[in-house]
Scaffold this motif. Structure first.
Motif, short mmCIF file in Angstrom:
data_model
loop_
_atom_site.label_atom_id
_atom_site.label_comp_id
_atom_site.label_asym_id
_atom_site.label_seq_id
_atom_site.Cartn_x
_atom_site.Cartn_y
_atom_site.Cartn_z
N SER A 42 47.27 -3.87 87.50
CA SER A 42 48.25 -3.04 88.22
C SER A 42 47.59 -1.90 88.98
N PHE A 43 46.48 -1.38 88.44
CA PHE A 43 45.79 -0.27 89.08
C PHE A 43 44.72 -0.72 90.08
N ALA A 44 44.55 -2.03 90.21
CA ALA A 44 43.49 -2.55 91.08
C ALA A 44 43.57 -2.05 92.52
N PRO A 45 44.77 -1.97 93.15
CA PRO A 45 44.79 -1.51 94.55
C PRO A 45 44.11 -0.17 94.76
N SER A 46 44.39 0.78 93.88
CA SER A 46 43.82 2.11 94.06
C SER A 46 42.38 2.20 93.57
N LEU A 47 42.05 1.48 92.53
CA LEU A 47 40.66 1.46 92.06
C LEU A 47 39.74 0.90 93.15
N VAL A 48 40.18 -0.17 93.78
CA VAL A 48 39.39 -0.76 94.87
C VAL A 48 39.31 0.20 96.05
N ARG A 63 37.93 13.10 98.55
CA ARG A 63 38.77 14.30 98.49
C ARG A 63 39.92 14.22 99.49
N THR A 64 39.63 13.73 100.68
CA THR A 64 40.68 13.60 101.69
C THR A 64 41.76 12.63 101.25
N LEU A 65 41.33 11.49 100.70
CA LEU A 65 42.29 10.48 100.25
C LEU A 65 43.13 11.01 99.09
N LEU A 66 42.47 11.60 98.10
CA LEU A 66 43.19 12.07 96.92
C LEU A 66 44.06 13.29 97.21
N SER A 67 43.72 14.04 98.24
CA SER A 67 44.53 15.23 98.56
C SER A 67 45.95 14.85 98.94
N ARG A 68 46.13 13.66 99.46
CA ARG A 68 47.48 13.23 99.85
C ARG A 68 48.39 12.97 98.66
N ALA A 127 50.41 6.20 91.42
CA ALA A 127 49.15 6.39 92.15
C ALA A 127 48.24 5.18 92.00
N GLY A 128 48.41 4.45 90.90
CA GLY A 128 47.60 3.25 90.68
C GLY A 128 47.77 2.20 91.75
N GLU A 129 48.90 2.21 92.42
CA GLU A 129 49.12 1.31 93.56
C GLU A 129 49.05 2.04 94.89
N GLU A 130 49.69 3.21 94.96
CA GLU A 130 49.94 3.81 96.27
C GLU A 130 48.71 4.40 96.93
N ILE A 131 47.71 4.82 96.16
CA ILE A 131 46.46 5.25 96.80
C ILE A 131 45.87 4.09 97.58
N GLY A 132 46.03 2.89 97.05
CA GLY A 132 45.51 1.71 97.74
C GLY A 132 46.40 1.23 98.87
N TRP A 133 47.68 1.02 98.57
CA TRP A 133 48.57 0.42 99.58
C TRP A 133 48.86 1.37 100.73
N LEU A 203 51.43 10.98 99.87
CA LEU A 203 51.49 9.90 98.89
C LEU A 203 52.40 10.27 97.72
N LEU A 204 52.53 11.56 97.44
CA LEU A 204 53.39 11.99 96.35
C LEU A 204 54.83 11.54 96.58
N LEU A 205 55.32 11.68 97.82
CA LEU A 205 56.70 11.28 98.10
C LEU A 205 56.86 9.77 98.04
N VAL A 206 55.85 9.04 98.49
CA VAL A 206 55.90 7.58 98.41
C VAL A 206 55.86 7.15 96.94
N MET A 207 55.04 7.81 96.15
CA MET A 207 54.98 7.52 94.71
C MET A 207 56.33 7.78 94.05
N LEU A 208 56.99 8.85 94.46
CA LEU A 208 58.30 9.17 93.91
C LEU A 208 59.32 8.09 94.26
N LEU A 209 59.29 7.62 95.50
CA LEU A 209 60.18 6.53 95.91
C LEU A 209 59.86 5.26 95.13
N HIS A 210 58.58 4.95 94.98
CA HIS A 210 58.17 3.77 94.22
C HIS A 210 58.68 3.85 92.78
#
Length: 276
Positions: A42-48, A63-68, A127-133, A203-210
């Motif tokens: 399940s966390f593969a998208p963001s780990l990759v 840092r730029t990616l995670l800041s979102r 975040a396990g998906e949305e950082i990736g997707w 990404l926080l808002l997208v994570m909330l929607l997810h």
């Protein structure tokens, strides 16, 4: 191989190996080994995505990616949209069902006051998906195809990524129609891309929607109890009404994204024409 292709190939490889191992070996999803494999998959998208970013861009890129993920300074109505979109869709489906058939559909057993708590608790795990997707893949697809088409393409890829879950008995998609699911997920991908753009890449808002999708979808359940035809089109009336309403909304979001892209192109063209 292009980075956006790499994330899909590697994510599918990791997730499907983990998930299909559970299926092939008959490992219970709630057994320790099964839980670890499902969590890793399940966390593969963001780990990759994090691994690819670290290799290509180093610490600054990470840092730029995670800041979102922590981009929370957005207007309050976007929080309302993220939390309320799926409940609004589901309650509208229930009303349409009542008008069309004369009877209310089956409602979920979960007390309503549990749902907001579940959404809040579950949001960080998305975040396990949305950082990736949406964090890694969507901007790169949008740069190539435009945001509207990117949201559709990512939706199809995201939907197909879930396929192994339809063969795991403990998962709520087990035996359900994959094609109906794919239609719903692709429409949700459009809504998420629209929200992502409207909140300046939060990404926080997208994570909330997810999280709201996962925890509020069974206000009015779509699943058919005892379903066994994964590759058929048989689904409940609630499922088809949900698909229809999600795509009505998606059509609006797509039109908005295309208008915004056209406006941006015209602005750039005019600026170039006025340059000395």
């Amino acid at each position: 191989m292009k980075p956006v292709v790499k994330i899909f190939v590697l994510t599918y490889a990791v997730t499907w190996i983990c998930f299909f191992t559970v299926v092939a070996a008959g490992i219970p999803a709630y057994a320790p080994v099964g839980a670890v494999l499902l969590l890793l998959g399940s966390f593969a998208p963001s780990l990759v995505a994090l691994w690819l970013t670290a290799r290509a861009e180093g610490d600054s890129g990470l840092r730029t990616l995670l800041s979102r993920v922590l981009r929370w300074r957005v207007a309050a109505h976007w929080y309302v949209f993220a939390v309320g979109y799926i409940p609004a869709v589901k309650l509208t489906v229930a009303l349409v069902h009542r008008v069309a058939t004369g009877a209310w559909p089956r409602f979920g057993d979960e007390p309503w006051y549990v749902i907001p708590a579940a959404i809040a608790f579950s949001t960080p795990f998305q975040a396990g998906e949305e950082i990736g997707w949406r964090g890694y893949a969507l901007p790169r697809l949008a740069a190539r195809f435009g945001l509207a088409r990117a949201s559709l393409l990512l939706g199809l890829i995201w939907a197909c990524w879930h396929l192994p879950q339809f063969f795991i008995p403990e998962v709520d998609t087990y035996g359900q129609s994959f094609f109906v699911f794919a239609l719903q997920v692709t429409a949700l991908s459009v809504a998420m891309a629209w929200l992502y753009a409207r909140t300046n890449g939060s990404l926080l808002l997208v994570m909330l929607l997810h999280s709201a999708v996962n925890n509020a979808k069974d206000i009015v359940p779509s699943a058919v109890p005892g379903a066994t035809n994964t590759f058929g089109l048989s689904a409940s009336l609630v499922a088809w009404l949900t698909v229809t309403l999600l795509w009505i909304c998606a059509a609006y979001f797509l039109a908005t994204m295309r208008r915004q892209a056209e406006t941006s192109r015209r602005t750039v063209t005019q600026e170039r024409r006025t340059e000395p």
